[in-house]
Design an enzyme around this catalytic site. Structure first.
Site, PDB file in Angstrom:
ATOM      1  N   CYS A  94      35.764 -76.255 -61.121  1.00  0.00           N
ATOM      2  CA  CYS A  94      34.746 -75.294 -61.567  1.00  0.00           C
ATOM      3  C   CYS A  94      34.247 -75.690 -62.960  1.00  0.00           C
ATOM      4  O   CYS A  94      35.050 -75.997 -63.838  1.00  0.00           O
ATOM      5  CB  CYS A  94      35.345 -73.890 -61.594  1.00  0.00           C
ATOM      6  N   CYS A  98      36.725 -70.569 -68.349  1.00  0.00           N
ATOM      7  CA  CYS A  98      37.547 -69.346 -68.458  1.00  0.00           C
ATOM      8  C   CYS A  98      38.989 -69.756 -68.822  1.00  0.00           C
ATOM      9  O   CYS A  98      39.651 -70.459 -68.049  1.00  0.00           O
ATOM     10  CB  CYS A  98      37.518 -68.583 -67.149  1.00  0.00           C
ATOM     11  N   CYS A 101      42.057 -69.767 -66.387  1.00  0.00           N
ATOM     12  CA  CYS A 101      41.899 -70.158 -64.982  1.00  0.00           C
ATOM     13  C   CYS A 101      42.425 -71.550 -64.644  1.00  0.00           C
ATOM     14  O   CYS A 101      42.123 -72.533 -65.327  1.00  0.00           O
ATOM     15  CB  CYS A 101      40.437 -70.044 -64.580  1.00  0.00           C
ATOM     16  N   CYS A 138      39.156 -60.982 -48.745  1.00  0.00           N
ATOM     17  CA  CYS A 138      38.383 -61.333 -49.940  1.00  0.00           C
ATOM     18  C   CYS A 138      38.328 -62.851 -50.098  1.00  0.00           C
ATOM     19  O   CYS A 138      39.371 -63.501 -50.222  1.00  0.00           O
ATOM     20  CB  CYS A 138      39.046 -60.685 -51.154  1.00  0.00           C
ATOM     21  N   CYS A 169      34.895 -58.995 -48.636  1.00  0.00           N
ATOM     22  CA  CYS A 169      34.699 -59.064 -50.084  1.00  0.00           C
ATOM     23  C   CYS A 169      34.528 -60.533 -50.434  1.00  0.00           C
ATOM     24  O   CYS A 169      35.134 -61.398 -49.807  1.00  0.00           O
ATOM     25  CB  CYS A 169      35.916 -58.481 -50.805  1.00  0.00           C
ATOM     26  N   CYS A 229      33.365 -54.418 -57.009  1.00  0.00           N
ATOM     27  CA  CYS A 229      34.780 -54.565 -57.365  1.00  0.00           C
ATOM     28  C   CYS A 229      34.789 -55.240 -58.729  1.00  0.00           C
ATOM     29  O   CYS A 229      34.376 -56.403 -58.849  1.00  0.00           O
ATOM     30  CB  CYS A 229      35.484 -55.423 -56.318  1.00  0.00           C
ATOM     31  N   ARG A 301      43.168 -51.322 -58.363  1.00  0.00           N
ATOM     32  CA  ARG A 301      44.040 -52.320 -57.733  1.00  0.00           C
ATOM     33  C   ARG A 301      45.048 -52.889 -58.718  1.00  0.00           C
ATOM     34  O   ARG A 301      44.681 -53.395 -59.777  1.00  0.00           O
ATOM     35  CB  ARG A 301      43.221 -53.459 -57.123  1.00  0.00           C
TER      36      ARG A 301
END
Ligand code: SAM
Ligand code: DTB
Ligand code: SF4
Length: 391
Positions: A94, A98, A101, A138, A169, A229, A301
């Site tokens: 990616c 972040c 991550c 998801c 999701c 979400c 959650r």
């Protein structure tokens, strides 16, 4: 001789007054202000003041949990937990940075990158998740934002999962309004896009896209008619104020997210956040309780990080109003509690997976359908059937 108890000082003689007084840092709430705040708990509001959020964080723990339980029980069966299963449909490489991550191309995490999965592979995983008791599937992809061809392939996956009778999701990074509509047309029920932390702290975690970018994607998702979400991560070095600001931002969106994932950082070797101090368990529980109070109709959650938590901490999170989890041995790239352990935990706590029909959308702030905790019509407890099953 008459003596008076100073504000904030515990008094064994005046237990009711103690429920209105702060025992922790964050400012000494005036009794009247706190009484007003407590009286409105249970309302679906989008006009929360940051000070109110801080006042909730500052409540004595027992009072906070008591209020969270009242509000939780007014809106949900306290013994039901919505169960989702995650699948990384495109892993690693990616371009974003972040700091938490495993999938950023910028960090040496040893993760093997995988291209977008085939439709049939995804459907096989979804069937297995459904057989194990998950009601929502998801699909996560390590994109900054999906390309048109990728979106078309993912739209097919969404349609296929939906045809299995599961909620769908996806979490694919930033979306334009057109892309959000395309996903909606494919049958997407929820889009996960987290704010992650406060706006003030955000720049220390991610530099390749802005907080505003995230809010724009959330708006596009909402306007396309997809349920939102959206939550964040604790344990990145943020302060209690950052946590309060994150929850304040979530709870003052024009409409509350239907689903609010509170993640504890899964520390990944090679990322800049490796070695960040983990949040104290009670602070994590406290954050869940405040989220429950701010967004009474949303599913909160207990998301990433359960594998690092004791059963007792998880039980406190459910007591504080968490009513959704990820089930299955893997999150996206990191571990989740094994299924056997989760089945035992559900049994020990008398929890049941929520059936599909109970996964109702949250109510828009300002609508009259507010259920105060003690009002007639507040949700009754019901017995359910079934449990989590093995893969
Ligand atoms: N690439 C997309 C994006 O960032 O929007 C979707 C996938 S991303 C992995 C989804 C969310 O997972 C992130 O926004 C973050 O909140 C959460 N997450 C990622 N890595 C995490 C970690 N190590 N610990 C806890 N949560 C994490
Ligand atoms: C969310 O808030 N947590 C999930 C989901 N949304 C996509 C992701 C957790 C990821 C944990 C790290 C990993 O497994 O890579
Ligand atoms: Fe990429 Fe999402 Fe990971 Fe950020 S959180 S690096 S956008 S996969």
């Amino acid at each position: 001789m008459h003596t008076s108890t100073p504000v904030g000082a515990p008094s064994a003689l005046a237990p009711e007054q103690n429920t209105t007084r702060s025992a922790r840092a964050g400012g000494e709430p005036a009794g009247d202000r706190l009484q007003g705040l407590l009286a409105r708990l249970g309302e679906v509001r989008s006009d929360w003041q940051l000070q109110e959020v801080r006042d909730l964080f500052a409540l004595p723990f027992a009072d906070l949990i008591f209020h969270a339980q009242r509000v939780h029980r007014a809106n949900f069966d306290p013994n039901e937990v919505q169960v989702s299963t995650l699948l990384s449909i495109k892993t690693g490489a990616c371009p974003e940075d972040c700091a938490y991550c495993s999938q950023s191309v910028r960090f040496q995490t040893g993760l093997k990158a995988e291209p977008l999965m085939d439709l049939e592979q995804v459907l096989e995983k979804a069937r297995a998740a459904k057989a194990n008791g998950a009601t929502r599937f998801c699909m996560g992809a390590a994109y900054r934002s999906p390309k048109p061809k990728q979106l078309k392939q993912i739209a097919q996956m969404i349609a296929g999962v939906r045809a299995l009778g599961m909620e769908t999701c996806a979490t694919l990074g930033m979306l334009t309004p057109e892309q959000a509509r395309e996903l909606k047309d494919a049958g997407l029920d929820y889009y996960n896009h987290n704010l992650d932390t406060s706006e003030a702290f955000y720049g220390q975690i991610i530099t390749t896209r802005t907080y505003q970018d995230r809010l724009q994607t959330l708006q596009a998702v909402r306007e396309a008619g997809i349920k939102v979400c959206c939550g964040g991560i604790l344990g990145m070095g943020e302060s209690e104020l950052d946590r309060a600001q994150l929850l304040h931002t979530l709870a003052t969106l024009p409409q509350h997210p239907e689903s609010v994932p509170i993640n504890q950082l899964m520390q990944v070797p090679g990322t800049p956040l490796e070695g960040a101090p983990a949040p104290a368990a009670l602070d994590f529980v406290r954050t869940i309780a405040v989220a429950r109070l701010l967004m009474p109709r949303s599913h909160v959650r207990l998301s990433a990080g359960r594998s690092e938590m004791s059963d007792e901490t998880q039980a406190l999170c459910f007591l504080a109003g968490a009513n959704s989890i990820f089930y299955g041995e893997k999150l996206l790239t990191t571990e989740n509690p094994d299924e056997h352990h989760d089945r035992e935990l559900f049994e020990r706590l008398g929890l049941r997976p929520a059936p599909l029909a109970h996964c109702e959308p949250a109510v828009e702030p300002g609508q009259p359908s507010v259920r105060k905790p003690d009002e007639p019509g507040a949700r009754d407890e019901r017995s359910g059937t079934g449990g989590l099953t093995a893969g």
